[in-house]
Design a protein around this motif. Structure first.
Motif, PDB file in Angstrom:
ATOM      1  N   ILE A  64       0.833  -1.213   0.000  1.00 10.20           N
ATOM      2  CA  ILE A  64       0.000   0.000   0.000  1.00 10.20           C
ATOM      3  C   ILE A  64       0.865   1.259   0.000  1.00 10.20           C
ATOM      4  N   LEU A  65       2.065   1.168   0.573  1.00 15.93           N
ATOM      5  CA  LEU A  65       2.975   2.322   0.610  1.00 15.93           C
ATOM      6  C   LEU A  65       3.740   2.527  -0.697  1.00 15.93           C
ATOM      7  N   SER A  66       3.596   1.622  -1.641  1.00 14.35           N
ATOM      8  CA  SER A  66       4.310   1.774  -2.909  1.00 14.35           C
ATOM      9  C   SER A  66       3.768   2.989  -3.656  1.00 14.35           C
ATOM     10  N   PRO A  67       4.617   3.690  -4.412  1.00 17.55           N
ATOM     11  CA  PRO A  67       4.140   4.828  -5.199  1.00 17.55           C
ATOM     12  C   PRO A  67       2.992   4.450  -6.130  1.00 17.55           C
ATOM     13  N   ASN A  85     -11.356   9.718  -9.521  1.00 16.03           N
ATOM     14  CA  ASN A  85     -12.310   8.783 -10.117  1.00 16.03           C
ATOM     15  C   ASN A  85     -12.230   7.400  -9.484  1.00 16.03           C
ATOM     16  N   VAL A  86     -11.154   7.166  -8.724  1.00 13.77           N
ATOM     17  CA  VAL A  86     -10.972   5.880  -8.051  1.00 13.77           C
ATOM     18  C   VAL A  86     -11.340   6.010  -6.577  1.00 13.77           C
ATOM     19  N   LEU A  87     -10.604   6.861  -5.854  1.00  9.17           N
ATOM     20  CA  LEU A  87     -10.851   7.050  -4.431  1.00  9.17           C
ATOM     21  C   LEU A  87     -10.632   8.494  -3.992  1.00  9.17           C
ATOM     22  N   GLY A  88      -9.612   9.138  -4.579  1.00  5.30           N
ATOM     23  CA  GLY A  88      -9.337  10.523  -4.200  1.00  5.30           C
ATOM     24  C   GLY A  88      -8.671  10.651  -2.848  1.00  5.30           C
ATOM     25  N   ASP A  89      -7.909   9.616  -2.453  1.00  2.00           N
ATOM     26  CA  ASP A  89      -7.203   9.626  -1.174  1.00  2.00           C
ATOM     27  C   ASP A  89      -5.829  10.246  -1.387  1.00  2.00           C
ATOM     28  N   LEU A  90      -5.522  11.329  -0.667  1.00  2.00           N
ATOM     29  CA  LEU A  90      -4.263  12.044  -0.895  1.00  2.00           C
ATOM     30  C   LEU A  90      -3.059  11.147  -0.597  1.00  2.00           C
ATOM     31  N   PRO A  91      -2.025  11.153  -1.447  1.00  2.00           N
ATOM     32  CA  PRO A  91      -0.867  10.260  -1.273  1.00  2.00           C
ATOM     33  C   PRO A  91      -0.025  10.627  -0.047  1.00  2.00           C
ATOM     34  N   VAL A  92       0.653   9.619   0.502  1.00  2.00           N
ATOM     35  CA  VAL A  92       1.540   9.843   1.649  1.00  2.00           C
ATOM     36  C   VAL A  92       3.007   9.788   1.249  1.00  2.00           C
ATOM     37  N   VAL A  93       3.288   9.429   0.001  1.00  2.00           N
ATOM     38  CA  VAL A  93       4.696   9.345  -0.432  1.00  2.00           C
ATOM     39  C   VAL A  93       5.297  10.736  -0.523  1.00  2.00           C
ATOM     40  N   ASP A  94       6.601  10.809  -0.258  1.00  2.00           N
ATOM     41  CA  ASP A  94       7.355  12.052  -0.364  1.00  2.00           C
ATOM     42  C   ASP A  94       7.745  12.249  -1.841  1.00  2.00           C
ATOM     43  N   TYR A  95       7.227  13.297  -2.445  1.00  2.00           N
ATOM     44  CA  TYR A  95       7.443  13.547  -3.872  1.00  2.00           C
ATOM     45  C   TYR A  95       8.929  13.584  -4.223  1.00  2.00           C
ATOM     46  N   ASP A  96       9.731  14.155  -3.344  1.00  2.00           N
ATOM     47  CA  ASP A  96      11.162  14.301  -3.618  1.00  2.00           C
ATOM     48  C   ASP A  96      11.894  12.962  -3.629  1.00  2.00           C
ATOM     49  N   LYS A  97      11.283  11.917  -3.077  1.00  2.00           N
ATOM     50  CA  LYS A  97      11.917  10.601  -3.039  1.00  2.00           C
ATOM     51  C   LYS A  97      11.542   9.735  -4.236  1.00  2.00           C
ATOM     52  N   LEU A  98      10.638  10.227  -5.082  1.00  2.00           N
ATOM     53  CA  LEU A  98      10.196   9.457  -6.236  1.00  2.00           C
ATOM     54  C   LEU A  98      11.212   9.536  -7.377  1.00  2.00           C
ATOM     55  N   THR A  99      11.224   8.507  -8.209  1.00  3.23           N
ATOM     56  CA  THR A  99      12.042   8.537  -9.422  1.00  3.23           C
ATOM     57  C   THR A  99      11.383   9.485 -10.432  1.00  3.23           C
ATOM     58  N   ASP A 100      12.107   9.829 -11.480  1.00  5.81           N
ATOM     59  CA  ASP A 100      11.540  10.716 -12.500  1.00  5.81           C
ATOM     60  C   ASP A 100      10.285  10.118 -13.124  1.00  5.81           C
TER      61      ASP A 100
END
Length: 425
Positions: A350-353, A363-378
């Protein structure tokens, strides 16, 4: 040879003495100590899991995870059934069993499981706020465990205040973030051109439109956060971050806010003599044009309900200038869960990007993400940036700038009691 026979005889005699002798009877104190040690050892064993992720994955195979949580969110239920359950089976050979149950019932079940000698049924629970604080205090939960989750370590800002604290309660690795929420107001731009920017303008709107504004009766979750948001707007939140405040102390401190809410009640729907029983009822009243404002703890609600045809496309979202309360909801593992490894694997997924981006789609759930944007790959950032946002949803940047913290969980029921005594009656 003679010496050998003598030595053998001595050894046989010693063996017979030792073998026939009885141990000294245990004292009551010794029995109690050994019993306590056995119990402690059992509890320790039930809470021990490997920290090696490959070993955790291996132990999870073939297991079933009972996923407990409030079952009234149809969109969330659909996401779990259509996204999470299949991916857990295909990737990990883990079966997920969604169990819809009110949190009070879940807490009672966790209490019963803690006091039982048998394995429990609650593997993962959707929880936050005062319910987490109580579960943590009463030792209902397993952990800490988040340090074992690769996706937590790779993509979550573990030092961020909305991950490190839950309604002011230190998380300490006992739960993992599931999604974020932020309180917002909804209005119809065809009826209101300039929505209120603060509590004063809200009161003025109510005076100009008597009977056309209301909020859900406390302790409804959204009605309760509306009251706390009013308190923060009038008095600020800083003085209310001490979880040890007593009801008597709070009552004195809250006098300005309760005075305001009492004045506001005279201009509300039904003259403030009664309130809608819950927020879904308020949404229906808003959809029917019975009231001018609706409220939600999901910033995507307006866009979602417009897409469903429930609201007209003129419905918009707003927050106060000083900000609106936001919080994080979490996932925890039951102390007596017999499937802790499988539970951790599910939470890690569930914590995966990919999972976070999937459920962030309005349109699916609209649940705000908890991942840190700066830690994501391009590539992950591209997917994140592509999350659709309806015209009625405020930009993430504005929401972040207008996000203020929740008050400690221990104060929430006290504030609700004071509201009932000072405003409702």
């Amino acid at each position: 040879m003679k010496n050998y026979k003598i030595i053998l005889a001595i050894l046989i005699s010693l063996f017979m003495v030792v073998g026939c002798s009885k141990p000294a009877p245990k004292t009551d104190e010794q029995s109690n100590v050994q019993s306590e040690k056995a119990t402690d050892a059992k509890d320790t064993a039930s809470n021990e899991t490997s920290s090696d992720w490959n070993e955790i994955l291996e132990k999870a195979k073939g297991k079933t995870v009972n996923f407990y949580g409030w079952g009234g969110d149809d969109k969330r239920n659909e996401w779990i059934d259509s996204y999470l359950i299949p991916i857990m089976k295909d990737k990990y050979d883990v079966t997920v069993n969604r169990v819809g149950m009110d949190i009070d019932e879940i807490n009672n079940l966790l209490l019963a499981e803690k006091n039982s000698d048998k394995d429990g049924n609650v593997d993962v629970v959707w929880i936050n706020g005062e319910n987490f604080a109580n579960a943590k205090k009463n030792d209902f939960l397993f952990g800490p465990f988040t340090q074992n989750l690769p996706n937590f370590n790779d993509y979550i800002d573990g030092e961020g205040p909305d991950v490190k604290f839950d309604f002011g309660e230190p998380v300490e690795g006992m739960e993992a973030p599931y999604g974020k929420a932020q309180f917002v107001f909804l209005y119809d731009s065809a009826k209101i051109q300039n929505p209120p920017k603060n509590h004063e303008e809200l009161l003025q709107l109510a005076k100009e439109n008597p009977g056309k504004i209301t909020y859900a009766a406390l302790p409804d979750f959204t009605g309760s956060v509306f009251v706390r948001n009013i308190i923060s707007d009038i008095q600020g939140y800083e003085d209310f971050m001490n979880k040890d405040l007593t009801k008597e102390q709070l009552e004195g401190m809250l006098e300005p806010s309760m005075k305001y809410l009492k004045e506001l009640s005279g201009y509300l729907w039904n003259n403030g003599e009664s309130y809608p029983p819950d927020n879904p009822t308020l949404e229906n009243m808003f959809a029917d044009g019975e009231v001018l404002l609706a409220m939600s703890y999901n910033p995507n609600t307006a866009s979602m309900l417009i897409a469903q045809g429930k609201f007209p496309d003129t419905v918009k979202t707003f927050v106060f200038d000083k900000g609106n309360i936001g919080n994080t909801h979490f996932l925890a593992i039951g102390k007596k869960s017999p499937n802790k490894e499988a539970a951790m694997v599910m939470i890690n997924e569930i914590l995966s990007p990919e999972a976070q981006i999937s459920k962030a789609d309005p349109n699916v759930l609209g649940d705000l993400p908890v991942v840190d944007y700066d830690k994501l790959t391009d590539e992950q950032k591209k997917s994140y940036d592509a999350i659709p946002s309806g015209e009625s949803t405020l930009p993430q940047k504005e929401l972040a700038e207008k996000r203020i913290p929740e008050m400690p969980a221990q104060l929430v029921p006290l504030i609700e009691e004071i509201w009932e005594e000072k405003v409702l009656h």
